[in-house]
Write a protein that holds these residues in place. Structure first.
Motif, PDB file in Angstrom:
ATOM      1  N   TYR A 463       0.822  -1.209   0.000  1.00 53.98           N
ATOM      2  CA  TYR A 463       0.000   0.000   0.000  1.00 53.98           C
ATOM      3  C   TYR A 463       0.859   1.263   0.000  1.00 53.98           C
ATOM      4  N   THR A 464       0.237   2.363  -0.376  1.00 57.75           N
ATOM      5  CA  THR A 464       0.935   3.653  -0.393  1.00 57.75           C
ATOM      6  C   THR A 464       1.332   4.101   1.007  1.00 57.75           C
ATOM      7  N   ASN A 465       0.669   3.576   2.050  1.00 59.47           N
ATOM      8  CA  ASN A 465       1.025   3.934   3.431  1.00 59.47           C
ATOM      9  C   ASN A 465       2.044   2.968   4.030  1.00 59.47           C
ATOM     10  N   SER A 466       2.679   2.147   3.173  1.00 56.22           N
ATOM     11  CA  SER A 466       3.783   1.243   3.546  1.00 56.22           C
ATOM     12  C   SER A 466       3.330  -0.052   4.188  1.00 56.22           C
ATOM     13  N   ARG A 467       2.033  -0.276   4.338  1.00 55.90           N
ATOM     14  CA  ARG A 467       1.562  -1.536   4.883  1.00 55.90           C
ATOM     15  C   ARG A 467       1.499  -2.592   3.791  1.00 55.90           C
ATOM     16  N   THR A 468       1.492  -3.868   4.215  1.00 57.25           N
ATOM     17  CA  THR A 468       1.320  -4.978   3.281  1.00 57.25           C
ATOM     18  C   THR A 468       0.202  -5.901   3.768  1.00 57.25           C
ATOM     19  N   SER A 469      -0.404  -6.598   2.825  1.00 62.07           N
ATOM     20  CA  SER A 469      -1.419  -7.594   3.160  1.00 62.07           C
ATOM     21  C   SER A 469      -1.474  -8.595   2.021  1.00 62.07           C
ATOM     22  N   LEU A 482      -9.541  -8.847   1.163  1.00 59.56           N
ATOM     23  CA  LEU A 482      -8.359  -9.014   1.993  1.00 59.56           C
ATOM     24  C   LEU A 482      -8.423 -10.318   2.773  1.00 59.56           C
ATOM     25  N   LEU A 483      -7.344 -11.097   2.718  1.00 58.69           N
ATOM     26  CA  LEU A 483      -7.235 -12.313   3.520  1.00 58.69           C
ATOM     27  C   LEU A 483      -6.486 -12.039   4.816  1.00 58.69           C
ATOM     28  N   ILE A 484      -5.517 -11.157   4.762  1.00 59.67           N
ATOM     29  CA  ILE A 484      -4.725 -10.770   5.921  1.00 59.67           C
ATOM     30  C   ILE A 484      -4.813  -9.257   6.057  1.00 59.67           C
ATOM     31  N   PRO A 485      -5.115  -8.746   7.228  1.00 54.65           N
ATOM     32  CA  PRO A 485      -5.276  -7.294   7.391  1.00 54.65           C
ATOM     33  C   PRO A 485      -3.965  -6.557   7.122  1.00 54.65           C
ATOM     34  N   PRO A 486      -4.029  -5.348   6.563  1.00 50.36           N
ATOM     35  CA  PRO A 486      -2.812  -4.571   6.299  1.00 50.36           C
ATOM     36  C   PRO A 486      -2.081  -4.241   7.593  1.00 50.36           C
ATOM     37  N   SER A 487      -0.763  -4.340   7.551  1.00 45.59           N
ATOM     38  CA  SER A 487       0.071  -3.992   8.706  1.00 45.59           C
ATOM     39  C   SER A 487       1.467  -3.668   8.206  1.00 45.59           C
ATOM     40  N   PHE A 488       2.305  -3.201   9.135  1.00 45.00           N
ATOM     41  CA  PHE A 488       3.684  -2.902   8.779  1.00 45.00           C
ATOM     42  C   PHE A 488       4.571  -4.147   8.818  1.00 45.00           C
ATOM     43  N   THR A 489       3.980  -5.307   9.105  1.00 40.41           N
ATOM     44  CA  THR A 489       4.723  -6.559   9.017  1.00 40.41           C
ATOM     45  C   THR A 489       4.980  -6.872   7.554  1.00 40.41           C
TER      46      THR A 489
END
Length: 931
Positions: A463-469, A482-489
């Motif tokens: 994502y543009t806010n640096s999160r991934t999912s 979405l299968l996994i919620p966006p996070s900074f992980t």
């Protein structure tokens, strides 16, 4: 003393080596600018929003950066290059400018999930800040004495490259929610060494090795910078670099500054810092009682670094993988119950990712524009493992991380456009036509798409806010679930099966293997040995992955029945602190960037066409030269003005040259005037001044396609010479005015080289030149040469064959010799000559040894040679044959832990008499050529 002077001049040359491309953009490109007191952003048309983002962040960094190294501010030019698919950037001195390669990286574990343009700006503008604030003491004096390149030489001598890059990585980490300092994949090198029990000395860690794995200076630098701030406060490096760049303590200024502000000797500081991180890893990442007990090692240990990546179990007893290493070119291999088979050398690529399904390998390869080097492409290749045939789906595309459907009819890939936007595309696998294109404004990148069936694609979203999912994408409707919620992980490198999605993800100090069960919506982790597990594949009741080690990525495998998966809660997965960052980090910095509307104006391509930035001396016996250098910001012009003194004939020369690379052919011109030439002709003293000028066109074509690099160069120059007689005998000699044309063509093709290769293992080069006078004289000269590169008996050994022939027509010979004569002999005047040589290059030793942080010896290598040259007269009658044989010994060194220089010597024997040297043996030092 002369050797020291030559080494200093070599450092001047090295300081001018940049990642830039001369004349790399087509003349049709229209350039614009956003100008402020901080930076001028120069960009192609339709890139306004991209330029505005960079301009706003640069201004914010210049005015409010909490990681301040000083208050000096000099405006910089930043050029955006959207046509290249390489994810990179640089800041240079000579001239002072920066270029951003705006296409994001394909692999999340390469540079992370931070929005690419933000990461580029945070990292590269840190280098601008460094260059602006190291302007102290002796460094300032070098700037006045030699210009920007002299300044670069000074600060690169005083401050090591590990600080430049480590400090920039620290900024991208501290001022953002991501950054490489929070990525276990970035930091994994040192723990891999520690886990294997390898304790390398400081100089080996600094200079690297041709044989062993050593972490890059980016990683080393980040760990040291982070530790310095954590232990001694945010002003520590500001104070250290101020003193070091001023050369307080002329020798070892960085070491003395660190001792002054930390109280520790340099060696103690680095040792204590690395031991701190070693303790962190040993008490966390390595300590896990749930490791797989039955994992099997599939790849044999090698004496040199070897990587086994992206394994696919293609049958019960057959494993497909990509293999590459320090002496192995990237290739696809299949390992079965009998042995390992090489399937095919992989085409040249910038990313190792590939996918496999039902007998088909699909991957993205690099193709470049022959003339405009800022323009290259990522094209999809489809390889049939049964027939060995490969085809290109389409040319001039920008597709990344492709995957092929089980029936071979569809391909899913990430399409990155020149404006930086990303879209998931579904392609017809037969003709490459786009069947569906899916995008969403807040999704910066569709990473590693996997086709589940003809309706569904699973992909990692950046994502543009640096999160991934991870998301399930409906091909028909374009809807994203979405299968996994966006996070900074950080998440990446997925392998998707109908109801299971396998992937790697960052967890504190290690990248672990996970799978998500779609039906139960439960997340599981598979604890593994090592410091990071990547490229997971689950097929044929086996789980296979690559574990990173000090020997490279090594294949591991376990039966599914023996894999113990541990359930993981979402809070544990997403709320983890990854990597290392000091307590002074400022993750909210990016939330407060003011949005300023910048005026957009055209930028003229020939703005500051000369732009003189540096000046330096040069010496190559018998000539001393002082040159003034200039380049424009778009790098389409190169200018030199020089003075030259010849100590043999005591002449003085003033001249200049100019190259314009903004058109399809280069336009080249130059002129020089030599004073006080003298010669005895027919027992009379001839005195004259000499004027030489030229103008010409050249066409350098260089492109990448398939498995080779190719280069074609054409040129044609017009030369004019005039002699102006002077002195008491000036009326005794005829005024000389003549002109001539010189034409040339060369073609070369070669395969990529590995870390240990001295030359390409396969390649050739053919060059031909023809020169002819236009008036007074009817003289002409032709030359043709060829070089052939062949593999030797063992890796890193090469057989190089060279041959050439030159002939000068008519009785008057006015052109200089271009043909290399047999080593150990001097060139003789003749109508023509032919030459041949055989060279066998081999590595003798990798010492990995250094002395006092001044000299490091990386490799000792030899060349066994045989040369044969025979001149002939205008009637074709052969002259005296020249044959020699001998050995050359080369020492590949690094000086002050970062300047590579090769030195050597040659000892040979004349196999035929040498008139100018009655001795049979000859000895010569081989010093580096000055650029």
């Amino acid at each position: 003393m002369r050797t020291v002077f030559i080494l200093v001049l070599c450092f001047f040359c090295l300081s001018n080596i940049k990642a830039q491309q001369f004349g790399g953009n087509p003349p049709s490109t229209r350039w614009y600018q956003m100008d402020s007191d901080t930076a001028r952003i120069i960009f192609p048309q339709k890139m306004d929003s991209m330029a505005a983002k960079v301009a706003n962040l640069v201004t914010h960094l210049a005015r409010h950066n909490p990681l301040n190294l000083g208050n000096q501010l000099k405006k910089v030019d930043i050029v955006l290059q959207p046509q290249t698919i390489n994810a990179n950037g640089y800041v240079s001195l000579g001239p002072f400018r920066s270029e951003f390669y705006t296409t994001p990286p394909a692999d999340n574990f390469d540079l992370g999930s931070l929005e690419w343009l933000t990461q580029l700006t945070l990292h590269e503008y840190r280098h601008v800040h460094q260059y602006n604030n190291f302007n102290h003491g002796l460094s300032t004096a070098m700037r006045y004495l030699f210009g920007q390149e002299g300044y670069a030489l000074a600060i690169n001598t005083a401050i090591p490259n590990w600080f430049f890059e480590g400090d920039a990585v620290y900024q991208e980490t501290s001022l953002s929610p991501q950054g490489r300092g929070r990525m276990p994949s970035f930091l994994k090198g040192f723990p891999a060494l520690w886990q294997s029990g390898k304790e390398y000395g400081w100089m080996k860690l600094r200079n690297g090795s041709y044989k062993d794995f050593t972490p890059s200076h980016y990683v080393l630098g980040y760990l040291l910078v982070n530790y310095g701030i954590q232990e001694y406060g945010p002003q520590f490096w500001k104070n250290v670099t101020h003193d070091a760049s001023a050369f307080k303590g002329l020798f070892y200024p960085m070491q003395k500054a660190i001792k002054k502000y930390s109280g520790l000797k340099y060696k103690e500081f680095t040792h204590k810092a690395l031991n701190y991180y070693k303790h962190q890893y040993q008490t966390s990442a390595f300590k896990n009682n749930s490791f797989i007990k039955d994992e099997m090692e599939l790849s044999p240990l090698s004496q040199t670094v070897t990587h086994y990546q992206y394994p696919f179990q293609i049958a019960k007893d057959s494993l497909l993988y990509l293999k590459t290493g320090n002496n192995i070119r990237p290739a696809f291999y299949i390992k079965d119950k009998h042995k390992e088979h090489r399937l095919r050398w992989r085409d040249i690529s910038i990313d190792n990712q590939y996918s496999y399904r039902n007998g088909k390998i699909v991957y993205a390869a690099l193709e470049s524009d022959p003339r405009w080097r800022w323009r290259d492409y990522s094209v999809i290749k489809i390889l049939d493992i049964h027939s060995g045939k490969q085809r290109t789906l389409q040319h001039k595309t920008r597709y990344f991380s492709p995957d092929i459907s089980a029936d071979g009819t569809l391909i899913a890939a990430n399409h990155v456009k020149e404006d930086g936007s990303s879209a998931l595309v579904i392609l017809n696998a037969t003709d490459g036509s786009i069947l569906k294109e899916i995008s969403q404004k807040d999704i910066a990148y569709f990473t590693n798409p996997k086709i589940i069936n003809n309706r569904t694609v699973i992909a990692v979203l950046r994502y543009t806010n640096s999160r991934t999912s991870i998301a399930s994408i409906d091909i028909n409707s374009g809807s994203i679930e979405l299968l996994i919620p966006p996070s900074f992980t950080l998440i990446g490198q997925i392998d998707a099966k109908e109801d299971k999605v396998y992937f790697s993800a960052a967890q504190h100090l290690k990248d672990e293997i996970f799978y998500y069960d779609i039906s139960s919506k439960q997340l599981y982790k598979l604890p593994t040995n090592g410091v990071g597990s990547y490229f997971i594949n689950a097929d044929y009741d086996k789980i296979t992955w690559s574990s990173f080690t000090a020997s490279g990525h090594q294949l591991k495998q376990v039966d599914i029945s023996k894999a113990v998966w541990e359930p993981v809660s979402w809070s544990t997965f997403t709320n983890v602190h990854n990597g290392f960052s000091a307590d002074t980090s400022h993750p909210s910095f990016l939330h407060n960037i003011p949005t300023t509307i910048h005026s957009v104006k055209p930028y003229r391509k020939l703005t500051k066409p000369f732009n003189f930035h540096s000046w330096r001396p040069d010496y190559e016996q018998p000539e001393f030269r002082f040159t003034l250098y200039g380049n424009n910001i778009l790098n389409t012009t190169q200018t030199q003005l020089y003075y030259l003194y010849n100590e043999n004939n005591r002449t003085h020369t003033a001249g200049g040259s100019f190259i314009y690379g903004g058109l399809f052919p280069y336009i080249r011109l130059g002129t020089q005037y030599t004073f006080d030439r003298r010669s005895i002709i027919n027992q009379k003293l001839k005195e004259w001044n000499e004027w030489n000028s030229y103008v010409g066109l050249s066409l350098p074509l260089t492109w990448t396609s398939g498995r080779t690099y190719k280069t074609l160069t054409l040129y044609s120059d017009y030369h004019y010479r005039a002699d102006f007689h002077r002195g008491s005998t000036q009326n005794d000699f005829r005024n000389l005015r003549f002109n001539y044309l010189r034409h040339g063509i060369s073609w070369s093709q070669r395969v990529p080289t590995t870390v240990q290769d001295i030359f390409p293992r396969w390649g050739y080069r053919i060059a031909s030149q023809y020169t002819h006078a236009l008036n007074i004289y009817k003289s002409w000269q032709s030359y043709t040469g060829i070089s052939l590169y062949l593999p030797g008996i063992a890796p890193a050994q090469h057989l190089v064959l060279n041959g050439g022939v030159q002939y000068s027509g008519n009785s008057t010979r006015i052109f200089s010799n271009n043909l290399p004569f047999a080593r150990g002999y001097t060139t003789v005047d003749s109508a023509g000559a032919y030459t041949a040589s055989a060279n066998y290059h081999l590595t003798l030793l990798y010492p990995d040894w250094g002395f006092a942080n001044i000299l490091y010896l990386s490799r000792i290598r030899a060349n066994i040679f045989f040369d044969h040259t025979r001149p002939f007269d205008k009637y074709g009658v052969n002259g005296h044959s020249m044959q020699s044989a001998g050995t050359e010994i080369y020492f590949d060194t690094k000086w002050w832990n970062q300047h590579p220089i090769t030195l050597g010597f040659r000892i040979g024997r004349h196999l035929t008499p040498a008139p100018a040297n009655p001795r049979n043996f000859f000895f010569e030092f081989l010093l580096p050529s000055l650029l």
